[in-house]
Design a protein around this motif. Structure first.
Motif, PDB file in Angstrom:
ATOM      1  N   ALA A 240      41.708   0.436 -19.741  1.00 30.40           N
ATOM      2  CA  ALA A 240      41.127  -1.021 -19.553  1.00 30.40           C
ATOM      3  C   ALA A 240      41.022  -1.703 -18.553  1.00 30.40           C
ATOM      4  O   ALA A 240      40.093  -2.088 -18.571  1.00 30.40           O
TER       5      ALA A 240
ATOM      6  N   LYS B 271      40.877   0.226 -15.395  1.00 32.77           N
ATOM      7  CA  LYS B 271      40.226   0.929 -14.574  1.00 32.77           C
ATOM      8  C   LYS B 271      38.567  -0.037 -14.420  1.00 32.77           C
ATOM      9  O   LYS B 271      38.072   0.011 -13.913  1.00 32.77           O
ATOM     10  N   TYR B 272      38.611   0.635 -15.681  1.00 30.95           N
ATOM     11  CA  TYR B 272      36.211   0.331 -16.067  1.00 30.95           C
ATOM     12  C   TYR B 272      36.621  -1.363 -16.582  1.00 30.95           C
ATOM     13  O   TYR B 272      36.012  -1.517 -17.391  1.00 30.95           O
TER      14      TYR B 272
ATOM     15  N   ASP C 174      39.384  -5.013 -24.481  1.00 29.62           N
ATOM     16  CA  ASP C 174      39.774  -5.040 -22.841  1.00 29.62           C
ATOM     17  C   ASP C 174      37.760  -5.904 -22.621  1.00 29.62           C
ATOM     18  O   ASP C 174      37.512  -5.942 -23.483  1.00 29.62           O
TER      19      ASP C 174
ATOM     20  N   GLY D 284      32.628  -1.680 -20.736  1.00 30.20           N
ATOM     21  CA  GLY D 284      32.268  -0.602 -21.809  1.00 30.20           C
ATOM     22  C   GLY D 284      31.423   0.632 -21.906  1.00 30.20           C
ATOM     23  O   GLY D 284      31.372   0.735 -20.520  1.00 30.20           O
TER      24      GLY D 284
ATOM     25  N   ARG E  62      33.318  12.757 -17.550  1.00 31.69           N
ATOM     26  CA  ARG E  62      33.918  11.197 -17.441  1.00 31.69           C
ATOM     27  C   ARG E  62      32.280  10.648 -16.853  1.00 31.69           C
ATOM     28  O   ARG E  62      31.205  11.235 -17.205  1.00 31.69           O
TER      29      ARG E  62
ATOM     30  N   GLN F 113      31.725   8.112 -14.656  1.00 32.53           N
ATOM     31  CA  GLN F 113      31.348   7.704 -13.864  1.00 32.53           C
ATOM     32  C   GLN F 113      31.549   9.040 -12.943  1.00 32.53           C
ATOM     33  O   GLN F 113      31.755  10.013 -13.121  1.00 32.53           O
TER      34      GLN F 113
ATOM     35  N   THR G 154      39.626  12.170 -13.607  1.00 38.01           N
ATOM     36  CA  THR G 154      39.978  13.835 -13.976  1.00 38.01           C
ATOM     37  C   THR G 154      38.887  13.930 -15.346  1.00 38.01           C
ATOM     38  O   THR G 154      38.834  15.248 -15.609  1.00 38.01           O
TER      39      THR G 154
ATOM     40  N   ILE H  73      40.248  13.017 -18.167  1.00 35.64           N
ATOM     41  CA  ILE H  73      41.470  14.555 -19.034  1.00 35.64           C
ATOM     42  C   ILE H  73      42.106  13.572 -19.820  1.00 35.64           C
ATOM     43  O   ILE H  73      42.951  13.468 -21.380  1.00 35.64           O
ATOM     44  N   GLY H  74      42.304  12.087 -18.645  1.00 37.24           N
ATOM     45  CA  GLY H  74      43.166  10.825 -20.648  1.00 37.24           C
ATOM     46  C   GLY H  74      42.964  10.830 -21.156  1.00 37.24           C
ATOM     47  O   GLY H  74      43.811  11.030 -22.274  1.00 37.24           O
TER      48      GLY H  74
ATOM     49  N   PHE I  88      39.738   0.618 -28.548  1.00 34.02           N
ATOM     50  CA  PHE I  88      39.897   1.475 -28.891  1.00 34.02           C
ATOM     51  C   PHE I  88      41.471   1.657 -29.988  1.00 34.02           C
ATOM     52  O   PHE I  88      41.818   1.170 -29.685  1.00 34.02           O
TER      53      PHE I  88
HETATM   54  P1  ADP Z   1      39.273   9.345 -15.916  1.00 30.55           P
HETATM   55  O1  ADP Z   1      39.766   8.147 -16.719  1.00 30.55           O
HETATM   56  O2  ADP Z   1      39.920  10.051 -15.499  1.00 30.55           O
HETATM   57  O3  ADP Z   1      37.683   9.798 -16.398  1.00 30.55           O
HETATM   58  P2  ADP Z   1      39.201   9.566 -19.276  1.00 30.55           P
HETATM   59  O4  ADP Z   1      39.652  10.686 -20.040  1.00 30.55           O
HETATM   60  O5  ADP Z   1      40.499   8.684 -19.484  1.00 30.55           O
HETATM   61  O6  ADP Z   1      39.263  10.127 -18.052  1.00 30.55           O
HETATM   62  O7  ADP Z   1      37.860   8.564 -19.547  1.00 30.55           O
HETATM   63  C1  ADP Z   1      36.797   9.515 -19.612  1.00 30.55           C
HETATM   64  C2  ADP Z   1      35.669   8.728 -19.354  1.00 30.55           C
HETATM   65  O8  ADP Z   1      35.858   7.626 -20.561  1.00 30.55           O
HETATM   66  C3  ADP Z   1      35.460   7.777 -18.392  1.00 30.55           C
HETATM   67  O9  ADP Z   1      35.741   8.599 -16.888  1.00 30.55           O
HETATM   68  C4  ADP Z   1      35.033   6.083 -18.487  1.00 30.55           C
HETATM   69  O10 ADP Z   1      33.235   6.576 -18.010  1.00 30.55           O
HETATM   70  C5  ADP Z   1      35.343   6.712 -20.155  1.00 30.55           C
HETATM   71  N1  ADP Z   1      36.026   4.988 -20.239  1.00 30.55           N
HETATM   72  C6  ADP Z   1      37.715   5.478 -21.018  1.00 30.55           C
HETATM   73  N2  ADP Z   1      37.971   4.552 -20.872  1.00 30.55           N
HETATM   74  C7  ADP Z   1      36.804   3.539 -20.467  1.00 30.55           C
HETATM   75  C8  ADP Z   1      37.245   1.798 -20.410  1.00 30.55           C
HETATM   76  N3  ADP Z   1      38.062   1.409 -21.336  1.00 30.55           N
HETATM   77  N4  ADP Z   1      35.740   1.570 -20.498  1.00 30.55           N
HETATM   78  C9  ADP Z   1      34.846   2.274 -20.156  1.00 30.55           C
HETATM   79  N5  ADP Z   1      34.404   3.182 -20.092  1.00 30.55           N
HETATM   80  C10 ADP Z   1      35.913   3.943 -20.544  1.00 30.55           C
END
Ligand code: ADP
Length: 462
Positions: free
Chosen positions: A361, A363-364, A390, A394, A409, A411, A419, A421-422, A449
């Protein structure tokens, strides 16, 4: 009195004779009332005759009336009997039609249907029974149902039948019991039977619907084998991921530290290309380190998901925030939360879940100060639904599912580190605990989420 009677009789005779007494006649005859005693007997006779005629007529009239009444009653009765006849014929027709319908239904049934008395004698069998067991109906009717049961099962079958007649109720047999049927040609096959009692005029009968269980047992066996295979390969994969990521860490650590040493010692002492190449190598090492760590966490999410205990979600969230304190501070993020419940879960995994979601939340984010809000709401008695909202960049709806898949991903590496994987870790953690995870989002407005976790009886809001 006599005079009155004479007058009455005369009048009656005249009337009966169809003569109308005029005023003159009346006037002319009036002297007779006072003077002519000699003609009185004549008058009396005429009176008696008139009376007799009247009585006869009255009797005839009554008889006619009675006759008409009787005829009417007869007619009524005849009509009623006719109606009854028509009604009972219609009833019989209806019954015949219903019977035909039931027979057709019986014949069309996909299961073999056999009706058996408490003595075990077959009283009815449908077409499917003939097909399934290879007997004609005449070979079946009046015979013991034992002919359809393999010898080895007969004793048990008798016991089952007796049990059924002692407490007749609808029941299924064969899914857990290993029941078999015996064909006319002596071959045996697995069967599933459902029994229903049928109250008839002659007592209780049992209606047995018999299904060939061969296919179902085959596919159940296949499914069991596939599940075992899948579990084995999953376990292997998990083990592999764990071992690989764990064992890769050590050589990677060595490569990373030597690359860092190279960078430190030789930066600016070789040419600019060498500096650039070393920088790429160090970056590669760092990324690989992150990947390996995430893979390790992913494989652990499956392995340790079973150690559940009572967890205070608020303390799980604050532990998660401590772990990502640097990120929060760097971004000047504001993280708030509503009262969160106490649930039964794996606490380490719950911390990981909050950490990943709140971390993402932030990071993006967009340019605005990142604001993250965590809350939880009960969904019926069975579960809690948590949300992490967040005000970030979006996500477009077509990626709502994709982002939860491993390594996916949205981005590029230049835009943000990660990665992919989160969220796959989050999904695994939630699903291991019997919950679901999903996202709702508006591009350039923010995302929420959601994840659900089962709420157990002892679970309560703090
Ligand atoms: P990572 O963050 O390592 O790329 P995640 O599995 O956590 O991998 O997230 C996958 C993708 O989902 C991210 O690359 C991002 O594009 C999108 N994403 C995740 N959380 C958010 C968020 N809160 N807002 C916007 N995009 C998100």
């Amino acid at each position: 009195m006599l005079v009155v009677s004479a007058f009455f009789c005369t009048s009656a005779v005249s009337y009966l004779a169809g003569v109308r007494q005029t005023d003159e006649v009346a006037r002319a005859s009036s002297p007779t009332y006072h003077l002519d005693i000699s003609g009185l007997h004549l008058v009396l006779s005429a009176g008696v005759l008139g009376l007799a005629i009247i009585c006869t007529l009255a009797m005839l009239l009554t008889a006619a009336l009675l006759l008409a009444l009787a005829a009417h009653r007869r007619q009524l009765r005849a009509t009623a009997t006719g109606k009854e006849l028509t009604e009972s014929k219609a009833l019989a027709d209806e019954r015949r039609k219903a019977e035909l319908r039931y027979r057709a239904l019986l014949e069309a049934a996909p299961d073999a249907i056999v009706m058996v008395g408490s003595n075990g004698i077959i009283e009815l069998a449908n077409a499917q029974t003939e097909k399934l067991f290879g007997y004609t109906r005449s070979e079946l009717l009046g015979q013991s149902v034992d002919m359809l049961v393999p010898k080895t099962f007969r004793e048990r079958h008798d016991e089952h039948r007796q049990e059924f007649f002692e407490a007749p109720k609808v029941r299924e047999m064969g899914k857990d019991l290993d029941l078999h049927g015996l064909r006319k040609d002596g071959t045996q096959f697995p069967v599933e039977i459902s029994l229903s009692p049928l109250q008839t005029e002659t007592g209780i009968l049992v209606l047995a619907a018999i299904r060939d269980g061969t296919e179902r047992r085959k596919s159940a066996k296949l499914l069991r084998e596939k599940m075992t295979e899948l579990k084995r390969s999953n376990d292997e994969l998990q083990q592999f991921a764990y071992v690989a990521s764990h064992d890769l860490q050590e050589p990677l650590r060595m490569v990373t530290s030597y690359m860092q040493l190279l960078a430190k010692r030789y930066k600016g002492r070789l040419d600019s290309d060498a500096d650039e190449f070393i920088a790429y190598a160090v970056d590669g090492c760092n990324r690989m380190k992150g990947l390996i760590q995430d893979l390790l966490t992913y494989s652990r999410a499956g392995a340790s998901g079973k150690t559940v205990r009572e967890v205070t979600c608020e303390s799980a969230l604050s532990n998660a925030l401590i772990n990502i304190r640097a990120v929060i501070e760097e971004n000047g993020a504001i993280v708030t939360h509503d009262p969160l419940p106490v649930i039964t879960a794996d606490d380490t995994q719950l911390v990981q879940l909050f950490q990943n979601l709140v971390g993402n939340a932030i990071k993006y984010r967009r340019d605005a100060v990142p604001r993250v809000h965590v809350s939880a709401a009960r969904n019926g008695d069975m579960e809690w639904i948590f949300s992490v909202r967040d005000n970030g960049m979006g996500i477009e709806p077509q990626y709502f599912e994709k982002i939860f898949i491993l390594f996916q991903r949205l981005q590029g590496r230049q835009e943000s580190s990660g990665t992919g994987i989160g969220l796959a870790i989050c999904k695994k953690i939630v699903e291991r605990q019997g919950g679901r995870i999903w996202v709702e989002s508006q591009l350039d407005e923010g995302s929420t989420f959601y994840f659900s976790l089962p709420s157990l009886a002892e679970t309560e809001t703090k």
